[in-house]
Enzyme design. Structure first.
Site, PDB file in Angstrom:
ATOM      1  N   HIS A 124      33.076  50.432  42.365  1.00 51.12           N
ATOM      2  CA  HIS A 124      32.554  49.243  41.536  1.00 51.12           C
ATOM      3  C   HIS A 124      31.279  49.567  41.054  1.00 51.12           C
ATOM      4  O   HIS A 124      30.357  50.341  41.686  1.00 51.12           O
ATOM      5  CB  HIS A 124      32.632  47.921  42.435  1.00 51.12           C
ATOM      6  CG  HIS A 124      32.582  46.674  41.567  1.00 51.12           C
ATOM      7  ND1 HIS A 124      31.093  46.356  41.404  1.00 51.12           N
ATOM      8  CD2 HIS A 124      33.348  45.772  41.106  1.00 51.12           C
ATOM      9  CE1 HIS A 124      31.148  45.251  40.581  1.00 51.12           C
ATOM     10  NE2 HIS A 124      32.387  44.871  40.789  1.00 51.12           N
ATOM     11  N   ASP A 201      31.133  49.782  51.071  1.00 54.93           N
ATOM     12  CA  ASP A 201      31.349  48.688  50.278  1.00 54.93           C
ATOM     13  C   ASP A 201      32.729  47.940  50.794  1.00 54.93           C
ATOM     14  O   ASP A 201      33.671  48.308  50.533  1.00 54.93           O
ATOM     15  CB  ASP A 201      31.429  48.748  48.715  1.00 54.93           C
ATOM     16  CG  ASP A 201      31.783  47.774  48.077  1.00 54.93           C
ATOM     17  OD1 ASP A 201      32.109  46.647  48.515  1.00 54.93           O
ATOM     18  OD2 ASP A 201      31.823  48.247  46.762  1.00 54.93           O
ATOM     19  N   GLN A 204      36.138  44.252  49.190  1.00 50.99           N
ATOM     20  CA  GLN A 204      37.638  43.817  49.109  1.00 50.99           C
ATOM     21  C   GLN A 204      38.447  44.219  50.546  1.00 50.99           C
ATOM     22  O   GLN A 204      39.739  44.114  50.630  1.00 50.99           O
ATOM     23  CB  GLN A 204      38.173  44.874  48.060  1.00 50.99           C
ATOM     24  CG  GLN A 204      37.861  44.765  46.674  1.00 50.99           C
ATOM     25  CD  GLN A 204      38.007  43.146  46.172  1.00 50.99           C
ATOM     26  OE1 GLN A 204      38.900  42.398  46.735  1.00 50.99           O
ATOM     27  NE2 GLN A 204      37.320  43.149  45.352  1.00 50.99           N
ATOM     28  N   LYS A 227      34.721  35.965  48.035  1.00 50.89           N
ATOM     29  CA  LYS A 227      35.869  36.727  48.060  1.00 50.89           C
ATOM     30  C   LYS A 227      36.723  36.568  49.326  1.00 50.89           C
ATOM     31  O   LYS A 227      37.840  37.124  49.471  1.00 50.89           O
ATOM     32  CB  LYS A 227      35.845  38.223  47.752  1.00 50.89           C
ATOM     33  CG  LYS A 227      35.044  38.606  46.474  1.00 50.89           C
ATOM     34  CD  LYS A 227      35.126  40.264  46.175  1.00 50.89           C
ATOM     35  CE  LYS A 227      34.245  40.670  45.226  1.00 50.89           C
ATOM     36  NZ  LYS A 227      34.654  40.433  43.747  1.00 50.89           N
ATOM     37  N   CYS A 366      34.865  46.337  36.006  1.00 43.42           N
ATOM     38  CA  CYS A 366      33.514  46.787  36.635  1.00 43.42           C
ATOM     39  C   CYS A 366      33.831  48.221  37.419  1.00 43.42           C
ATOM     40  O   CYS A 366      32.901  48.605  38.180  1.00 43.42           O
ATOM     41  CB  CYS A 366      32.940  45.852  37.603  1.00 43.42           C
ATOM     42  SG  CYS A 366      32.333  44.458  37.007  1.00 43.42           S
TER      43      CYS A 366
END
Ligand code: 7TS
Length: 408
Positions: A124, A201, A204, A227, A366
Site C-alpha cells: 500500500h 504492515d 489487513q 478496519k 492505493c
C-alpha cells in the site's frame, strides 16, 4: 459457540439501511474501512456522556476515569496482538502514521547513505512513500520483492535481496488488493538472519485473523482501528521495547515529556514518549470495545467464516462471464477479490453495482505500482468481513451479470 451470522449482522446498525428506497445495503468494502457494531458506537457515546476529560493531567475524578479507560484499552490491544507489554503499544492516528513514525525516528537515527531497504511490489502507498521520502533525504537504496503472476511474493528473489544485507525489511502481512497472506514469520526469520530490522504492515491482518507479534518476532507492527470494527482516527504502532526505548521521539509537545526547560527537554517513558498532545481518547475507548467484540467472537471463528465466504465467492465468480480475478493463486489468502470485468471500466462496474445497493471499491486501491506491474490502471474490489453473508455475494453476482448485460 457456533457462528450465528444473523446475530452478528444484528450487531451492526448500518446493515439495516437502504441505499435507495427498497434497495438494502450490501457492504463489500471492508478493506477500506469496516462497519462498526453498536457496542463500539455506544462505548464512545457513553464515554462522552459520563467520563469525558483530558488524560494524564488532572487529579479530578473524570480525568482519572478517562485516563484509566484510555490505558485499559491499550492493555486490551496489547493482549489482542500478544505483545509482551502495553508499553510496546503506541497509539497513533492510523497505520500510515505508525509507519511514518518508524521512518522518521528509527529510520533517521539508524540509516545511512547507501543502506538498503527491502520492500515488496504489493505494498500500500503508506508502506512505500514514507521510505521513498527517507531514501531521498538520506540517499538510501530501495529494493523490491517481486509479485508473481499468481499474486504470491517471489520468495526466491527475496533470498537474493537479503544478500545485499538490508538494514530494514518492510512488508504487508496481507495484501489489500490481492488478499495474499504473506509468510510473515519465515520472512522475518530470514531478515533477522542477515541482521535486518522488520516492519510488518498489519492493516489487513489484525482485523481478520489472530496475530501474535511475539511469535512472528516482528520488530514493528502497524495497524488501524477503523478496519477492525473500531473508530477512525486511531491506530497502533507495536514495537519491541528495546527498539522503542532507543528511538528519539516523533512529535514534540505535551505528554511526551518528563521535564522541560527553556532550551531542553527530557522525553517521557514508553509509551507516552511517542504520544504528543491530546490523543484520540474516545476513539481509544471505542478501540478497546472493538477488541473485546472481536475477541468474544474469536479471531479463528472470524477467519474461518471469511474463508468460507471467499470460497463461495470464488465459485460463484467462476460463473460470471468476462470476469478475471487479479492474482488468483493457490497461496494462502484472505477475503479480498480484485477483478476485471472484460473491458468495462471499474468505475462503471462500481457505479452499476451501487445502483443495486452493492458497495465495492474501484481504482488502484492505493497500490499503483502493483497495478502497473500487471499493466492494469484499475480494478474493482469486493472485500469481506465477519458480517458478510452468502446473500451478499449473490447480490454482487446479480449486479455483475447486469453489468455484463449492459455492456454486451
Ligand atoms: N496498509 C494496508 C495494507 C492497507 O490496506 C491500508 C488501507 C493502509 C496500509 C493504510 O491504512 P490507514 O488506516 O492508515 O489509511 N487500505 C485501504 C484500502 O485498501 N482502501 O482504502 C484504504
Amino acid at each position: 459457540m457456533g457462528f450465528d451470522i444473523n446475530k452478528i449482522r444484528g450487531d451492526f446498525p448500518i446493515l439495516n439501511r437502504e441505499v435507495k428506497p427498497g434497495i438494502p445495503l450490501v457492504y463489500l468494502d471492508s478493506t477500506a474501512t469496516s462497519q462498526k457494531p453498536d457496542i463500539v458506537i455506544r462505548a464512545m457515546d457513553d464515554y462522552y456522556q459520563k467520563n469525558n476529560a483530558n488524560i494524564h493531567r488532572g487529579v479530578h475524578t473524570l480525568a482519572e476515569e478517562a485516563t484509566a479507560m484510555y490505558e485499559k484499552a491499550r492493555e486490551k490491544i496489547a493482549r489482542f496482538i500478544h505483545a509482551r507489554s502495553a508499553k510496546e503499544v503506541i497509539y497513533t492516528r492510523n497505520t500510515t502514521e505508525s509507519i511514518n513514525l518508524v521512518a522518521f525516528t528509527w529510520g533517521r537515527q539508524n540509516l545511512r547513505e547507501g543502506d538498503v531497504i527491502v520492500l515488496t511490489e504489493m505494498e500500500h502507498h503508506s508502506n512505500l512513500v514514507p521510505w521513498q521520502m527517507l531514501a531521498t533525504e538520506k540517499n538510501l537504496k530501495l529494493e523490491f520483492i517481486e509479485v508473481n503472476e499468481d499474486g504470491s511474493l517471489d520468495l526466491e528473489g527475496y533470498q537474493n535481496l537479503l544478500k545485499l544485507n538490508p538494514k530494514l525489511v518492510a512488508f504487508t502481512h496481507m495484501s489489500n488488493v490481492l488478499g495474499t497472506i504473506n509468510p510473515a514469520k519465515e520472512m522475518v526469520r530470514q531478515a533477522h538472519a542477515v541482521g535486518a530490522i522488520t516492519l510488518i504492515d498489519g492493516a489487513q491482518s489484525v482485523p481478520h485473523f489472530s496475530v501474535d507479534v511475539q511469535n512472528l518476532d516482528a520488530d514493528f507492527y502497524a495497524f488501524s482501528a477503523h478496519k477492525m470494527c473500531g473508530p477512525t482516527g486511531i491506530g497502533v504502532l507495536y514495537g519491541k521495547e528495546k527498539l522503542l526505548a532507543a528511538m528519539p521521539p516523533f512529535l514534540g509537545g505535551g505528554d511526551m515529556i518528563k521535564k522541560v526547560q527553556l532550551r531542553t527537554f527530557k522525553p517521557n517513558d514508553l509509551p507516552h514518549k511517542f504520544e504528543a498532545g491530546t490523543p484520540a481518547i474516545a476513539e481509544a475507548v471505542g478501540f478497546g470495545a472493538a477488541v473485546d467484540y472481536l475477541s468474544d467472537i474469536g479471531m479463528d471463528v472470524i477467519a474461518r467464516h471469511e474463508q468460507e465466504i471467499t470460497e463461495y465467492a470464488l465459485s460463484e465468480f467462476a460463473e460470471v462471464e468476462h470476469l478475471k480475478i487479479f492474482g488468483n493463486g493457490t497461496h494462502e489468502r484472505g477475503g479480498v477479490l480484485s477483478f476485471e470485468l472484460g473491458i468495462v471500466h471499474p468505475h462503471d462496474v462500481a457505479q452499476i453495482l451501487d445502483s443495486h445497493g452493492v458497495a465495492v471499491r474501484a481504482g488502484h486501491h492505493c497500490a499503483m505500482p502493483l497495478h502497473e506491474k500487471f499493466h492494469i490502471p484499475a480494478t474493482t474490489r469486493a472485500s469481506f468481513y465477519l458480517y458478510t453473508e452468502k446473500k451478499d455475494i449473490d447480490r454482487l453476482v446479480v449486479g455483475l451479470h447486469a453489468v455484463n448485460d449492459m455492456f454486451a
